[in-house]
Motif scaffolding. Structure first.
Motif, PDB file in Angstrom:
ATOM      1  N   ALA A  20       0.942  -1.255  -0.163  1.00 46.33           N
ATOM      2  CA  ALA A  20      -0.030  -0.352  -0.011  1.00 46.33           C
ATOM      3  C   ALA A  20       0.661   0.995   0.152  1.00 46.33           C
ATOM      4  CB  ALA A  20      -0.810  -0.139   1.258  1.00 46.33           C
ATOM      5  N   SER A  21       2.115   1.263   0.616  1.00 48.18           N
ATOM      6  CA  SER A  21       2.988   2.517   0.848  1.00 48.18           C
ATOM      7  C   SER A  21       3.952   2.819  -0.785  1.00 48.18           C
ATOM      8  CB  SER A  21       4.199   1.960   1.363  1.00 48.18           C
ATOM      9  OG  SER A  21       3.476   1.543   3.175  1.00 48.18           O
ATOM     10  N   GLN A  69       1.845   7.223  -7.243  1.00 44.39           N
ATOM     11  CA  GLN A  69       0.949   8.470  -6.551  1.00 44.39           C
ATOM     12  C   GLN A  69       1.190   9.437  -6.372  1.00 44.39           C
ATOM     13  OE1 GLN A  69      -2.163   6.905  -3.689  1.00 44.39           O
ATOM     14  NE2 GLN A  69      -3.931   5.824  -6.370  1.00 44.39           N
ATOM     15  N   LYS A  70       2.635   9.793  -5.475  1.00 47.21           N
ATOM     16  CA  LYS A  70       3.264  10.917  -5.145  1.00 47.21           C
ATOM     17  C   LYS A  70       4.161  11.479  -6.847  1.00 47.21           C
ATOM     18  CE  LYS A  70       3.161  10.441  -0.528  1.00 47.21           C
ATOM     19  NZ  LYS A  70       3.166  10.121   0.853  1.00 47.21           N
ATOM     20  N   LYS A  99      -4.720   1.715   5.113  1.00 48.81           N
ATOM     21  CA  LYS A  99      -3.101   2.940   3.882  1.00 48.81           C
ATOM     22  C   LYS A  99      -3.870   3.757   3.805  1.00 48.81           C
ATOM     23  CE  LYS A  99       0.753   1.718   7.205  1.00 48.81           C
ATOM     24  NZ  LYS A  99       1.495   2.474   7.694  1.00 48.81           N
ATOM     25  N   LEU A 100      -4.593   3.359   2.663  1.00 47.66           N
ATOM     26  CA  LEU A 100      -5.377   3.961   1.169  1.00 47.66           C
ATOM     27  C   LEU A 100      -6.181   5.676   1.235  1.00 47.66           C
ATOM     28  CD1 LEU A 100      -4.682   1.490  -1.390  1.00 47.66           C
ATOM     29  CD2 LEU A 100      -3.042   3.577  -0.556  1.00 47.66           C
ATOM     30  N   SER A 141       1.290   4.310  -2.277  1.00 47.79           N
ATOM     31  CA  SER A 141       0.796   5.924  -2.455  1.00 47.79           C
ATOM     32  C   SER A 141       2.313   6.542  -3.250  1.00 47.79           C
ATOM     33  CB  SER A 141       0.962   5.979  -0.991  1.00 47.79           C
ATOM     34  OG  SER A 141       0.393   5.471  -0.155  1.00 47.79           O
ATOM     35  N   ASP A 142       3.051   5.734  -2.841  1.00 45.37           N
ATOM     36  CA  ASP A 142       3.989   6.651  -3.772  1.00 45.37           C
ATOM     37  C   ASP A 142       4.250   6.710  -5.143  1.00 45.37           C
ATOM     38  OD1 ASP A 142       5.563   6.758  -0.780  1.00 45.37           O
ATOM     39  OD2 ASP A 142       6.861   4.667  -1.411  1.00 45.37           O
TER      40      ASP A 142
END
Length: 412
Positions: free
Chosen positions: A70-71, A77-78, A109-110, A74-75
């Motif tokens: 999940a992290s 998407q960043k 997480k999301l 997120s990375d």
């Protein structure tokens, strides 16, 4: 880009095969603790399938793996804020595994408040009606899945079963009949007895709803994605998959077939079969006790079937040990013979073998039958075609027209 997270390798291959049949650019990777999605891919595919081994590890480890993935998402998407990501959590079709643990970790997480889960596959007569799971009209708890050593189907009620596997109360899940809408936060287990039911349930999910489930639900998502894409611009994906199914796959030597599932059925291909010896079955080293015999058998025919050959009745830890023994013996064989064709039945066994070989990145070659998919691994020295099949799925036409090619050479 659609990112699929699967809890076993054959499930991942099944998803990759579906997307490939719709002419999408698909890549598949095996997850490990150092996986970095932002740095892994030089060009982003239409569908990225990530195979984990979460079904075979502890609930705690599955949660850690899921949080790490999940992290990574997120990375992504960043790093690429314009990248439109749709996450799909592939689950076992009969709800085995740490499904609630994984879904909750992703949602936390999301930042997702709702998830929709359709694990059933009506195309295979696996349905959920009024919250009750059945296969070919038989309640799930009365099928062979009741004897699964790690996640037995002790009930046919999907909410009860999922909460039982997760050792949590029923408040974690909400049953979703066809007439009901998704209102409050939670994980919805949706009824569906047909493909049209699946499409109807999917239409209820807004973009902020996490999607999870089996092959039929994923295909409904793919078709929805194609339709939306074609409405916006000239389509490059096609909806029909019928012409992409391969009608038979001719195997040739050198070939190694590994039947590592506890649901494996005997194969009669006219080639040598090496069953796990009794002492290895009960805990002796497979490399010392089994590999020399396997090597001698293979050297004569250049094709071989490896199988456990016995029913494992010792529970989860027994099944895990047998899987490791099978993987150790197979890896030893592959490292010596470098087969051109490798066939593996059983997702956990396949994950153990390919991870030990450090083969992590794969292309998609063909789908032989629903769920039976050939992937390719290539390095500087050779290319290996690897066909993967879930233990509970039929082989389809996998071995059609192959017997003659696999027959041992007879001289004299």
């Amino acid at each position: 880009m659609i990112i699929v997270i699967a809890d076993d390798l054959t499930g991942a291959a099944e998803m990759a095969g579906i997307a490939w049949c719709h002419h999408m650019h698909v890549e598949m990777i095996i997850y490990h603790s150092h996986t970095s999605l932002p740095h892994l891919l030089s060009a982003y595919p239409d569908v990225l399938v990530v195979a984990t081994d979460n079904r075979s590890v502890s609930a705690q480890q599955a949660e850690i793996n899921t949080e790490h993935i999940a992290s990574q998402i997120s990375d992504l998407q960043k790093h690429f804020p314009t990248l439109d990501i749709c996450l799909y959590k592939k689950t076992d079709s009969v709800l085995r595994g740490h499904i609630l643990v994984e879904l909750k970790a992703f949602m936390d997480k999301l930042g997702c408040r709702k998830a929709m889960l359709l694990a059933q596959n009506p195309s295979k007569n696996r349905i959920v009606e009024n919250g009750i799971y059945s296969i070919d009209g038989v309640p799930l708890e009365k099928t062979i899945f009741n004897t699964d050593p790690e996640f037995p189907a002790t009930t046919s009620n999907v909410v009860d079963l999922l909460c039982h596997h997760a050792k949590t109360n029923k408040n974690a899940c909400i049953s979703l009949p066809l007439h009901k809408q998704m209102e409050e936060s939670g994980i919805y287990l949706a009824d569906a007895v047909s493909q049209s039911d699946i499409g109807h349930q999917l239409s209820k999910a807004s973009q902020d709803v996490m999607l999870a489930g089996g092959a039929d639900f994923f295909e409904a998502l793919i078709l929805k994605t194609i339709r939306e894409h074609q409405e916006g611009e000239k389509g490059r994906w096609e909806e029909s998959i019928a012409t992409e199914l391969c009608h038979g796959s001719s195997l040739s030597k050198p070939c190694l077939i590994v039947c590592g599932s506890t649901l494996s059925k005997p194969l009669n291909l006219g080639i040598p079969v090496e069953k796990m010896p009794e002492d290895v079955f009960h805990g002796q080293s497979p490399v010392e006790q089994w590999f020399p015999v396997m090597q001698e058998t293979y050297s004569e025919a250049h094709a071989m079937i490896i199988t456990i050959g016995r029913k494992a009745e010792g529970g989860a830890q027994y099944a895990i040990r047998l899987r490791k023994s099978m993987a150790m013996a197979t890896v030893e064989m592959i490292s010596r013979i470098c087969p051109k064709i490798l066939v593996i039945e059983g997702g956990a066994t396949a994950f153990a073998i390919l991870s030990e070989l450090k083969w992590h990145h794969f292309g998609i070659k063909q789908q032989i039958a629903p769920g039976v998919v050939t992937i390719t691994h290539q390095d500087s020295s050779h290319t290996v075609d690897i066909t993967l099949k879930p233990g509970s799925y039929p082989w389809g036409n996998m071995f059609k027209s192959s017997n003659e090619n696999l027959q041992p050479n007879v001289t004299g």
